[in-house]
Design a protein around this motif. Structure first.
Motif, mmCIF file in Angstrom:
data_model
loop_
_atom_site.group_PDB
_atom_site.id
_atom_site.type_symbol
_atom_site.label_atom_id
_atom_site.label_comp_id
_atom_site.label_asym_id
_atom_site.label_seq_id
_atom_site.Cartn_x
_atom_site.Cartn_y
_atom_site.Cartn_z
ATOM 1 N N GLY A 1 0.783 -1.227 0.000
ATOM 2 C CA GLY A 1 0.000 0.000 0.000
ATOM 3 C C GLY A 1 0.817 1.280 0.000
ATOM 4 O O GLY A 1 0.259 2.357 0.117
ATOM 5 N N CYS A 2 2.136 1.190 -0.154
ATOM 6 C CA CYS A 2 2.989 2.387 -0.178
ATOM 7 C C CYS A 2 3.134 2.888 -1.617
ATOM 8 O O CYS A 2 3.262 2.104 -2.552
ATOM 9 N N GLU A 3 3.118 4.207 -1.769
ATOM 10 C CA GLU A 3 3.177 4.827 -3.085
ATOM 11 C C GLU A 3 4.616 5.108 -3.505
ATOM 12 O O GLU A 3 5.451 5.450 -2.679
ATOM 13 N N HIS A 4 4.877 4.946 -4.810
ATOM 14 C CA HIS A 4 6.198 5.199 -5.390
ATOM 15 C C HIS A 4 6.010 6.076 -6.615
ATOM 16 O O HIS A 4 5.108 5.845 -7.429
ATOM 17 N N TRP A 5 6.863 7.111 -6.762
ATOM 18 C CA TRP A 5 6.896 7.889 -7.986
ATOM 19 C C TRP A 5 7.557 7.027 -9.053
ATOM 20 O O TRP A 5 8.571 6.398 -8.792
ATOM 21 N N ILE A 6 7.002 6.988 -10.260
ATOM 22 C CA ILE A 6 7.619 6.229 -11.352
ATOM 23 C C ILE A 6 7.662 7.076 -12.614
ATOM 24 O O ILE A 6 6.789 7.897 -12.862
ATOM 25 N N ILE A 7 8.724 6.874 -13.396
ATOM 26 C CA ILE A 7 8.885 7.520 -14.696
ATOM 27 C C ILE A 7 9.407 6.455 -15.654
ATOM 28 O O ILE A 7 10.306 5.697 -15.315
ATOM 29 N N ASP A 8 8.835 6.384 -16.850
ATOM 30 C CA ASP A 8 9.292 5.439 -17.868
ATOM 31 C C ASP A 8 9.471 6.209 -19.168
ATOM 32 O O ASP A 8 8.504 6.713 -19.727
ATOM 33 N N ASP A 9 10.722 6.331 -19.628
ATOM 34 C CA ASP A 9 10.951 7.048 -20.880
ATOM 35 C C ASP A 9 11.019 6.104 -22.073
ATOM 36 O O ASP A 9 11.398 6.492 -23.161
ATOM 37 N N LEU B 1 10.432 6.084 -3.668
ATOM 38 C CA LEU B 1 9.381 6.064 -2.672
ATOM 39 C C LEU B 1 8.816 7.466 -2.488
ATOM 40 O O LEU B 1 9.564 8.438 -2.370
ATOM 41 N N ARG B 2 7.505 7.572 -2.501
ATOM 42 C CA ARG B 2 6.859 8.868 -2.278
ATOM 43 C C ARG B 2 6.852 9.141 -0.777
ATOM 44 O O ARG B 2 6.503 8.280 0.017
ATOM 45 N N ARG B 3 7.257 10.341 -0.378
ATOM 46 C CA ARG B 3 7.387 10.675 1.041
ATOM 47 C C ARG B 3 6.622 11.947 1.378
ATOM 48 O O ARG B 3 6.441 12.819 0.543
ATOM 49 N N THR B 4 6.227 12.051 2.650
ATOM 50 C CA THR B 4 5.614 13.271 3.159
ATOM 51 C C THR B 4 6.726 14.292 3.385
ATOM 52 O O THR B 4 7.908 13.930 3.376
ATOM 53 N N PRO B 5 6.393 15.571 3.615
ATOM 54 C CA PRO B 5 7.442 16.574 3.834
ATOM 55 C C PRO B 5 8.387 16.247 4.997
ATOM 56 O O PRO B 5 9.544 16.661 4.982
ATOM 57 N N ASP B 6 7.925 15.483 5.976
ATOM 58 C CA ASP B 6 8.814 15.138 7.094
ATOM 59 C C ASP B 6 9.592 13.848 6.850
ATOM 60 O O ASP B 6 10.284 13.371 7.736
ATOM 61 N N GLY B 7 9.493 13.268 5.642
ATOM 62 C CA GLY B 7 10.311 12.119 5.268
ATOM 63 C C GLY B 7 9.682 10.758 5.463
ATOM 64 O O GLY B 7 10.289 9.738 5.154
ATOM 65 N N LYS B 8 8.452 10.707 5.951
ATOM 66 C CA LYS B 8 7.787 9.417 6.156
ATOM 67 C C LYS B 8 7.187 8.930 4.841
ATOM 68 O O LYS B 8 6.713 9.724 4.030
ATOM 69 N N PRO B 9 7.182 7.602 4.595
ATOM 70 C CA PRO B 9 6.599 7.088 3.351
ATOM 71 C C PRO B 9 5.079 7.277 3.325
ATOM 72 O O PRO B 9 4.422 7.237 4.359
ATOM 73 N N VAL B 10 4.542 7.512 2.123
ATOM 74 C CA VAL B 10 3.101 7.633 1.941
ATOM 75 C C VAL B 10 2.564 6.228 1.716
ATOM 76 O O VAL B 10 2.817 5.617 0.686
#
Length: 101
Positions: free
Chosen positions: A52-60, A68-77
């Motif tokens: 259930g944790c979100e990750h930013w992904i890019i595919d060129d 890993l997508r994180r909140t401003p305080d560094g915790k995983p989303v």
């Protein structure tokens, strides 16, 4: 004492030789699509892992990137409302390579 100095010098030499110049991981080094540059200029999507944790992904089309997508305080989303094990968003937009998958 001479053996100790020799071992210390050898250990230091091995340790220093293992050092390599740092590679900038924020840049797309793909020169085949003519658009190599800063990854922040590419469009990212979100992939939710099975936990259930979100990750930013890019595919060129030739390479893929994830972080890993994180909140401003560094915790995983985590505990996302998005479907798990699915990528959403225009993470393949702008690719000059065909991607059959």
């Amino acid at each position: 004492m001479t053996i100790f100095k020799g071992v210390a010098a050898l250990t230091l030499a091995v340790t220093v030789s293992a050092c390599a110049p740092a590679t900038d991981k924020t840049r797309d080094r793909n020169i085949l699509d003519g658009k190599s540059g800063d990854l922040s200029l590419l469009t990212a999507g979100i992939w939710v892992d099975p936990a259930g944790c979100e990750h930013w992904i890019i595919d060129d089309g030739l390479e893929g990137y994830a972080d890993l997508r994180r909140t401003p305080d560094g915790k995983p989303v985590c505990n996302s409302e998005l479907p798990r094990s699915v990528a959403t968003g225009p993470f393949k937009s702008g690719s000059t390579f065909s991607d059959p998958i």
